[in-house]
Design a protein around this motif. Structure first.
Motif, mmCIF file in Angstrom:
data_model
loop_
_atom_site.group_PDB
_atom_site.id
_atom_site.type_symbol
_atom_site.label_atom_id
_atom_site.label_comp_id
_atom_site.label_asym_id
_atom_site.label_seq_id
_atom_site.Cartn_x
_atom_site.Cartn_y
_atom_site.Cartn_z
ATOM 1 N N GLU A 21 -3.683 8.281 -20.455
ATOM 2 C CA GLU A 21 -3.473 6.851 -20.243
ATOM 3 C C GLU A 21 -3.019 6.594 -18.806
ATOM 4 O O GLU A 21 -2.243 7.375 -18.251
ATOM 5 C CB GLU A 21 -2.395 6.317 -21.177
ATOM 6 C CG GLU A 21 -2.748 6.317 -22.633
ATOM 7 C CD GLU A 21 -1.618 5.696 -23.441
ATOM 8 O OE1 GLU A 21 -1.793 4.568 -23.934
ATOM 9 O OE2 GLU A 21 -0.561 6.329 -23.567
ATOM 10 N N PRO A 22 -3.441 5.491 -18.211
ATOM 11 C CA PRO A 22 -2.986 5.158 -16.859
ATOM 12 C C PRO A 22 -1.609 4.482 -16.878
ATOM 13 O O PRO A 22 -1.480 3.289 -16.578
ATOM 14 C CB PRO A 22 -4.085 4.207 -16.364
ATOM 15 C CG PRO A 22 -4.565 3.531 -17.609
ATOM 16 C CD PRO A 22 -4.480 4.558 -18.702
ATOM 17 N N VAL A 23 -0.591 5.241 -17.262
ATOM 18 C CA VAL A 23 0.778 4.715 -17.283
ATOM 19 C C VAL A 23 1.312 4.708 -15.853
ATOM 20 O O VAL A 23 1.364 5.758 -15.198
ATOM 21 C CB VAL A 23 1.681 5.574 -18.189
ATOM 22 C CG1 VAL A 23 3.122 5.070 -18.139
ATOM 23 C CG2 VAL A 23 1.156 5.554 -19.619
ATOM 24 N N LEU A 24 1.706 3.543 -15.349
ATOM 25 C CA LEU A 24 2.095 3.422 -13.948
ATOM 26 C C LEU A 24 3.235 4.375 -13.603
ATOM 27 O O LEU A 24 3.130 5.198 -12.693
ATOM 28 C CB LEU A 24 2.499 1.983 -13.645
ATOM 29 C CG LEU A 24 2.787 1.658 -12.178
ATOM 30 C CD1 LEU A 24 1.545 1.885 -11.322
ATOM 31 C CD2 LEU A 24 3.276 0.219 -12.030
ATOM 32 N N VAL A 25 4.357 4.273 -14.306
ATOM 33 C CA VAL A 25 5.494 5.168 -14.089
ATOM 34 C C VAL A 25 6.020 5.690 -15.415
ATOM 35 O O VAL A 25 6.152 6.889 -15.627
ATOM 36 C CB VAL A 25 6.631 4.459 -13.319
ATOM 37 C CG1 VAL A 25 7.841 5.385 -13.172
ATOM 38 C CG2 VAL A 25 6.160 4.000 -11.946
ATOM 39 N N SER A 26 6.337 4.787 -16.315
ATOM 40 C CA SER A 26 6.955 5.166 -17.583
ATOM 41 C C SER A 26 6.465 4.242 -18.677
ATOM 42 O O SER A 26 6.132 3.079 -18.431
ATOM 43 C CB SER A 26 8.479 5.090 -17.464
ATOM 44 O OG SER A 26 9.106 5.284 -18.719
ATOM 45 N N ALA A 27 6.437 4.755 -19.913
ATOM 46 C CA ALA A 27 5.981 3.965 -21.059
ATOM 47 C C ALA A 27 7.114 3.729 -22.047
ATOM 48 O O ALA A 27 6.878 3.586 -23.247
ATOM 49 C CB ALA A 27 4.812 4.668 -21.747
ATOM 50 N N ASN A 28 8.352 3.694 -21.574
ATOM 51 C CA ASN A 28 9.474 3.496 -22.483
ATOM 52 C C ASN A 28 10.082 2.099 -22.381
ATOM 53 O O ASN A 28 11.169 1.851 -22.886
ATOM 54 C CB ASN A 28 10.554 4.556 -22.266
ATOM 55 C CG ASN A 28 11.137 4.520 -20.863
ATOM 56 O OD1 ASN A 28 10.706 3.746 -20.022
ATOM 57 N ND2 ASN A 28 12.126 5.368 -20.622
ATOM 58 N N GLY A 29 9.385 1.179 -21.718
ATOM 59 C CA GLY A 29 9.921 -0.172 -21.596
ATOM 60 C C GLY A 29 10.068 -0.862 -22.938
ATOM 61 O O GLY A 29 11.052 -1.575 -23.178
ATOM 62 N N GLY A 30 9.096 -0.655 -23.834
ATOM 63 C CA GLY A 30 9.155 -1.306 -25.135
ATOM 64 C C GLY A 30 10.329 -0.851 -25.976
ATOM 65 O O GLY A 30 11.041 -1.667 -26.564
ATOM 66 N N ALA A 74 0.830 -1.205 0.000
ATOM 67 C CA ALA A 74 0.000 0.000 0.000
ATOM 68 C C ALA A 74 0.865 1.256 0.000
ATOM 69 O O ALA A 74 0.536 2.248 -0.670
ATOM 70 C CB ALA A 74 -0.926 -0.008 1.215
ATOM 71 N N ALA A 75 1.986 1.216 0.745
ATOM 72 C CA ALA A 75 2.894 2.364 0.761
ATOM 73 C C ALA A 75 3.547 2.562 -0.598
ATOM 74 O O ALA A 75 3.750 3.700 -1.047
ATOM 75 C CB ALA A 75 3.955 2.170 1.847
ATOM 76 N N VAL A 76 3.881 1.458 -1.277
ATOM 77 C CA VAL A 76 4.434 1.555 -2.632
ATOM 78 C C VAL A 76 3.427 2.229 -3.555
ATOM 79 O O VAL A 76 3.752 3.166 -4.301
ATOM 80 C CB VAL A 76 4.815 0.165 -3.178
ATOM 81 C CG1 VAL A 76 5.205 0.264 -4.656
ATOM 82 C CG2 VAL A 76 5.967 -0.434 -2.386
ATOM 83 N N LEU A 77 2.187 1.751 -3.530
ATOM 84 C CA LEU A 77 1.154 2.297 -4.411
ATOM 85 C C LEU A 77 0.877 3.764 -4.099
ATOM 86 O O LEU A 77 0.668 4.574 -5.016
ATOM 87 C CB LEU A 77 -0.126 1.479 -4.272
ATOM 88 C CG LEU A 77 -0.051 0.039 -4.786
ATOM 89 C CD1 LEU A 77 -1.352 -0.705 -4.499
ATOM 90 C CD2 LEU A 77 0.260 0.020 -6.277
ATOM 91 N N ALA A 78 0.898 4.126 -2.803
ATOM 92 C CA ALA A 78 0.658 5.518 -2.423
ATOM 93 C C ALA A 78 1.768 6.425 -2.941
ATOM 94 O O ALA A 78 1.521 7.586 -3.291
ATOM 95 C CB ALA A 78 0.549 5.628 -0.903
ATOM 96 N N THR A 79 2.982 5.903 -3.000
ATOM 97 C CA THR A 79 4.116 6.694 -3.489
ATOM 98 C C THR A 79 4.073 6.851 -5.000
ATOM 99 O O THR A 79 4.383 7.916 -5.543
ATOM 100 C CB THR A 79 5.441 6.032 -3.068
ATOM 101 O OG1 THR A 79 5.425 5.792 -1.659
ATOM 102 C CG2 THR A 79 6.620 6.920 -3.404
ATOM 103 N N VAL A 80 3.695 5.768 -5.679
ATOM 104 C CA VAL A 80 3.691 5.773 -7.144
ATOM 105 C C VAL A 80 2.438 6.462 -7.700
ATOM 106 O O VAL A 80 2.465 7.011 -8.813
ATOM 107 C CB VAL A 80 3.801 4.325 -7.671
ATOM 108 C CG1 VAL A 80 3.633 4.272 -9.191
ATOM 109 C CG2 VAL A 80 5.140 3.713 -7.266
ATOM 110 N N ALA A 81 1.346 6.467 -6.943
ATOM 111 C CA ALA A 81 0.063 6.969 -7.436
ATOM 112 C C ALA A 81 0.126 8.389 -7.994
ATOM 113 O O ALA A 81 -0.467 8.647 -9.049
ATOM 114 C CB ALA A 81 -0.985 6.882 -6.326
ATOM 115 N N PRO A 82 0.815 9.357 -7.346
ATOM 116 C CA PRO A 82 0.854 10.702 -7.927
ATOM 117 C C PRO A 82 1.460 10.730 -9.332
ATOM 118 O O PRO A 82 1.015 11.504 -10.190
ATOM 119 C CB PRO A 82 1.728 11.484 -6.931
ATOM 120 C CG PRO A 82 1.561 10.753 -5.639
ATOM 121 C CD PRO A 82 1.444 9.318 -6.008
#
Length: 332
Positions: free
Chosen positions: A169-178, A150-158
């Protein structure tokens, strides 16, 4: 995370000195953290040796002088590992301390994931490990792990919400993995960072070019996630079309992972070594540390003790990142 942090530090001082001081403090914190890990897991002598090797490791020192997230990433991962191994002493963990450790671990892993998205690969096995230790101590398996998650998700959510507001788009952190996967596995890849044919030779232009090139080939506008999926499929097709080359590339990445040579990516290693004065006498490469680590690693795999598994998690994560993408000093 890193651009916002450096912008804040620039506001605190006239020029880059504040960033340099901050990264030097992070480097010192990493040395102290590695010393604590070694002392806690294998005794005072091992802790002293581990801290000394970290202090004398030249590539880590070089990155402290460059405005790149490498030094901060190393510090955050070291903090996360120190919080993780606290579960090796379950008898000492009262409820309030377990809650604090779980939240601290989650926040640290969240910050590390925002800084470098591949740290998300480190998060899941660490949370599973915490749940396993809680179960071994006779407590609810997922309570601490769930709190940390939950703490991880709270940190990444913003960051996710920001990406949603900007791109739709609901990109979690970055969209450059591909595109990173394609850079490490295209037909002419050699296991290191190499620009694919037709790509600009400036790192800052790769992402925009990748989107434009994918749209041109698809003949329609693409979102960032769709472009990432396009380049992942292109990289996978390049590997699947020539299995022999794919195996050879994987073997080359494995050799580079333990190589004596540092992989030049953000600076020329020979130039840096020549202009660092007495620092030229420091440990020049991770290759030497591998020579020292392999015997202990073999014993750890045989023992399979909780303290050994705790350190095998980040080691395996680094190996996976390098084998899936490419090998560089920063990645390894």
């Amino acid at each position: 995370l890193y651009p916002y942090l450096t912008a804040l530090l620039y506001r605190l001082g006239d020029g880059p000195w504040a960033v340099t001081v901050f990264q030097a403090l992070c480097g010192a914190g990493t040395v102290a953290g590695v010393h604590r890990l070694g002392s806690w897991l294998h005794g005072a002598r091992s802790g002293l040796l581990a801290g000394l090797l970290t202090l004398l490791f030249a590539p880590a020192l070089w990155y402290e002088g460059w405005q790149l997230p490498t030094t901060l990433n190393l510090f955050l991962v070291t903090v996360a590992l120190n919080l993780q191994i606290a579960w090796l002493r379950p008898a000492d963990l009262v409820r309030s301390r377990r809650i604090a450790l779980a939240v601290g671990l989650g926040l640290t892993l969240g910050l590390a994931s925002i800084l470098r998205p591949q740290n998300l690969l480190l998060t899941i096995p660490i949370l599973v490990w915490v749940g396993w230790r809680e179960c071994a101590a006779g407590r609810s398996r997922w309570r601490a792990a769930g709190l940390a998650a939950a703490a991880v998700l709270a940190t990444v959510a913003p960051v996710t919400l920001h990406n949603l507001s900007v791109s739709g788009e609901p990109v979690l952190v970055s969209a450059n993995g591909g595109v990173n996967f394609y850079v490490g596995n295209h037909r002419e890849a050699d296991g290191r960072f190499s620009f694919p044919p037709g790509f600009p030779t400036y790192i800052g232009q790769i992402q925009v070019h990748a989107l434009a090139a994918a749209e041109q080939e698809e003949g329609r506008p693409l979102t960032w996630r769709q472009a990432s999926a396009f380049w992942f499929a292109r990289g996978w097709n390049d590997l699947a079309s020539d299995p022999g080359r794919a195996l050879s590339l994987g073997w080359r990445k494995a050799r580079l992972l333990v190589s004596w040579r540092e992989m030049e990516n953000n600076f020329v290693v020979a130039w840096v070594r020549a202009h660092t004065g007495p620092a030229r006498l420091l440990i020049p490469s991770l290759g030497l540390l591998w020579l020292l680590a392999v015997p202990a690693l073999a014993r750890a795999i045989r023992r399979r003790e909780p303290k050994d598994l705790a350190l095998l998690i980040p080691l395996a994560t680094v190996a996976v990142v390098c084998l899936v993408f490419w090998v560089s000093t920063r990645n390894r």
